[in-house]
Design a protein around this motif. Structure first.
Motif, PDB file in Angstrom:
ATOM      1  N   SER A 192       0.768  -1.292  -0.047  1.00 49.99           N
ATOM      2  CA  SER A 192       0.075   0.049  -0.082  1.00 49.99           C
ATOM      3  C   SER A 192       0.870   1.125   0.075  1.00 49.99           C
ATOM      4  O   SER A 192       0.582   2.345  -0.669  1.00 49.99           O
ATOM      5  N   TYR A 200      -3.144   8.266   1.074  1.00 41.82           N
ATOM      6  CA  TYR A 200      -4.283   7.633   0.458  1.00 41.82           C
ATOM      7  C   TYR A 200      -4.979   8.435  -0.270  1.00 41.82           C
ATOM      8  O   TYR A 200      -5.614   8.402  -1.328  1.00 41.82           O
ATOM      9  N   TYR A 210      -7.319   1.887   8.747  1.00 40.41           N
ATOM     10  CA  TYR A 210      -7.317   0.459   8.607  1.00 40.41           C
ATOM     11  C   TYR A 210      -6.462  -0.201   9.160  1.00 40.41           C
ATOM     12  O   TYR A 210      -6.663  -1.221  10.155  1.00 40.41           O
ATOM     13  N   TYR A 220      -5.625  -1.971  -3.667  1.00 38.56           N
ATOM     14  CA  TYR A 220      -5.646  -2.449  -2.501  1.00 38.56           C
ATOM     15  C   TYR A 220      -5.045  -1.202  -1.777  1.00 38.56           C
ATOM     16  O   TYR A 220      -3.735  -1.622  -1.453  1.00 38.56           O
ATOM     17  N   THR A 230      -2.687   8.033   5.575  1.00 37.26           N
ATOM     18  CA  THR A 230      -3.731   8.738   5.414  1.00 37.26           C
ATOM     19  C   THR A 230      -3.405   9.842   4.578  1.00 37.26           C
ATOM     20  O   THR A 230      -4.395  10.012   3.560  1.00 37.26           O
ATOM     21  N   SER A 284      -5.215   2.046   1.527  1.00 28.52           N
ATOM     22  CA  SER A 284      -6.258   2.749   2.615  1.00 28.52           C
ATOM     23  C   SER A 284      -5.276   3.590   3.532  1.00 28.52           C
ATOM     24  O   SER A 284      -4.140   3.631   3.346  1.00 28.52           O
TER      25      SER A 284
END
Length: 501
Positions: free
Chosen positions: A371, A456, A426, A420, A453, A422
């Motif tokens: 991620s 994302y 999460y 995928y 954050t 976040s």
């Protein structure tokens, strides 16, 4: 007159030396070739290099006088030294480069692959029935369970549902530093391991070969005996607690109730059929709950079979996919597994796990490492290579679909229905990794803004035009409007940016 069969370093179990009828041929000599060029081409995790070489040498010792073990610079040189121009057979290798090698040599006869439940022809026929639709893992998983009668009650799935994933997404138990599962099986090193370690040391001194990560003691099976012991230990002591928390993360408990069998499966020490059979037997005997048995079985005969077959089905050009046009290079601190250079506790913790063991389970791989790479816009080819080199269970066929398709969304949605990634919320919900971190998962600005954050929302902003047309992402993209100027989000992402978070 005996024939010669070549065993690659990931074809080490008895199913690679058995006849089609299941017996062991008496007139076959087994050839294993250790190629130094493999270690020159890529900078592998040292624990991975140790594991593979130890497993190969253990297998040669098991086969005894019928095995010829050759150490050479290249596979071609090793083959020439071992048999000259004499004919050799080999089972279909697991990488495209190895397949090109063996098919380029007229003396080599290639037999069908082993170590998987779904053959290439069967997969192609299944895919043809889904022409014009996305080839979903769930569909192949149901097909495999039907055709192999895995966890079935007649023509229905045991328990009435194919997939119990909804039951297996529990966060970690509150207030606990560990899940409390029995410890995993760990092997004991022997003189073969000592020999491998001496060779690795010598190659670093004399051959200019370098590694990343730390090595030792060996944590994963390197022989059939050890792999069977690990499987038995998992099913007997740990499978029952696997399901509910399989997506959870704890800083002090990186293994949770996971099986740690992926390296044994990918070395060929275990066959997938014996793994799913043992799990189903435990469920039928009332020893483990259905959600744990099904969750483990789905990993083996669902996701593993899906990834293996997609690797071959999607073609060679799949590795060049870069739908999001991400081109940032992997930074040195990430490439070197420098966990101490990272301030975000989740990323530092997971990098440390990789550095020290060459392993983390699937959620840290996807939702922490992958991620972050996706949010930062790193080149997916470099990310794929990093995962291949740094994980003990990483092979080209494993990592190419997992990273290009699942993790980095570089195929534009051919494999998954959404990216995928976040924000920090999460990670906060599914772990204790935010505890004690200098960043706050809810903050997207200021000194305590969580890099995940910020990353994302910046990712959504940069790719808004593509993602707002995705039904699974449209609501999240609309959330950008509540944040004000999208340029501010991009600037915040840059400021949090490409230095260690």
């Amino acid at each position: 007159m005996s024939s010669v069969h070549w065993l690659f370093g990931d074809q080490l179990g008895p199913h690679f030396t058995a006849t089609a009828a299941g017996g062991t041929p008496r007139n076959v000599r087994w050839l294993l070739i250790e190629s130094l060029a493999v270690l020159r081409r890529r900078r592998f995790h040292r624990a991975k290099a140790h594991l593979v070489l130890s497993a190969m040498r253990h297998r040669a010792a098991e086969l005894g006088e019928r095995a010829q073990y050759v150490k050479a610079e290249t596979y071609r040189q090793g083959l020439a030294r071992a048999v000259g121009d004499a004919p050799v057979s080999v089972h279909h290798p697991t990488s495209r480069s190895a397949l090109r090698l063996v098919t380029s040599m007229p003396q080599v006869t290639v037999h069908p692959p082993r170590g998987f439940l779904v053959g290439h022809k069967e997969f192609a026929e299944w895919a043809a029935r889904h022409k014009g639709r996305r080839l979903l893992q769930e569909s192949l998983y149901q097909h495999t369970r039907r055709t192999h009668d895995i966890l079935m009650d007649g023509d229905r799935p045991a328990g009435g549902r194919w997939n119990l994933d909804h039951d297996n997404r529990e966060p970690p138990p509150p207030g606990r530093a560990t899940l409390g599962a029995p410890p995993p099986y760990r092997p004991r090193e022997d003189e073969i391991d000592e020999e491998v370690r001496r060779d690795l040391d010598r190659w670093e001194r004399e051959e200019g070969i370098t590694f990343v990560g730390r090595d030792g003691p060996r944590l994963f099976p390197a022989s059939r005996r050890e792999a069977l012991a690990a499987l038995d230990h998992f099913v007997t002591h740990r499978l029952a607690g696997f399901g509910a928390h399989e997506d959870a993360m704890l800083a002090a408990d990186p293994v949770m109730s996971h099986s740690l069998l992926s390296s044994s499966l990918n070395l060929g020490l275990l066959d997938p059929w014996e793994c799913v059979s043992r799990a189903e037997e435990a469920f039928r005997a009332g020893l483990v709950p259905l959600n744990s048995a099904e969750g483990f079985i789905r990993q083996v005969c669902g996701w593993r079979e899906y990834v293996w077959n997609l690797y071959w089905y999607l073609g060679e050009d799949y590795r060049q996919r870069n739908a999001l046009r991400h081109t940032e290079p992997i930074p040195a601190w990430f490439a070197e597994l420098d966990a101490e250079a990272v301030r975000a506790r989740c990323l530092s913790t997971v990098l440390r796990q990789v550095r020290d063991t060459g392993w983390t389970h699937h959620i840290p791989r996807l939702m922490v490492l992958g991620s972050y790479a996706l949010q930062q816009g790193w080149d997916p080819a470099q990310v794929t290579d990093w995962f291949h080199r740094c994980f003990v269970d990483g092979y080209d066929w494993v990592m190419l679909p997992n990273v290009v398709g699942m993790s980095q969304y570089a195929d534009g949605g051919q494999m998954t229905t959404k990216p995928y990634t976040s924000g920090g919320a999460y990670i906060h919900r599914m772990s204790d990794l935010c505890k004690g971190c200098q960043y706050r998962p809810s903050d997207r600005s200021g000194e305590r803004a969580c890099p995940y954050t910020v990353g994302y929302w910046s990712f959504l902003s940069r790719h808004r035009a593509r993602l707002e047309a995705n039904p699974r992402m449209a609501r999240a993209v609309k959330g950008l409007d509540r944040l004000g100027d999208a340029a501010q989000v991009s600037q915040a992402h840059h400021d949090a940016g490409y230095a260690p978070p």
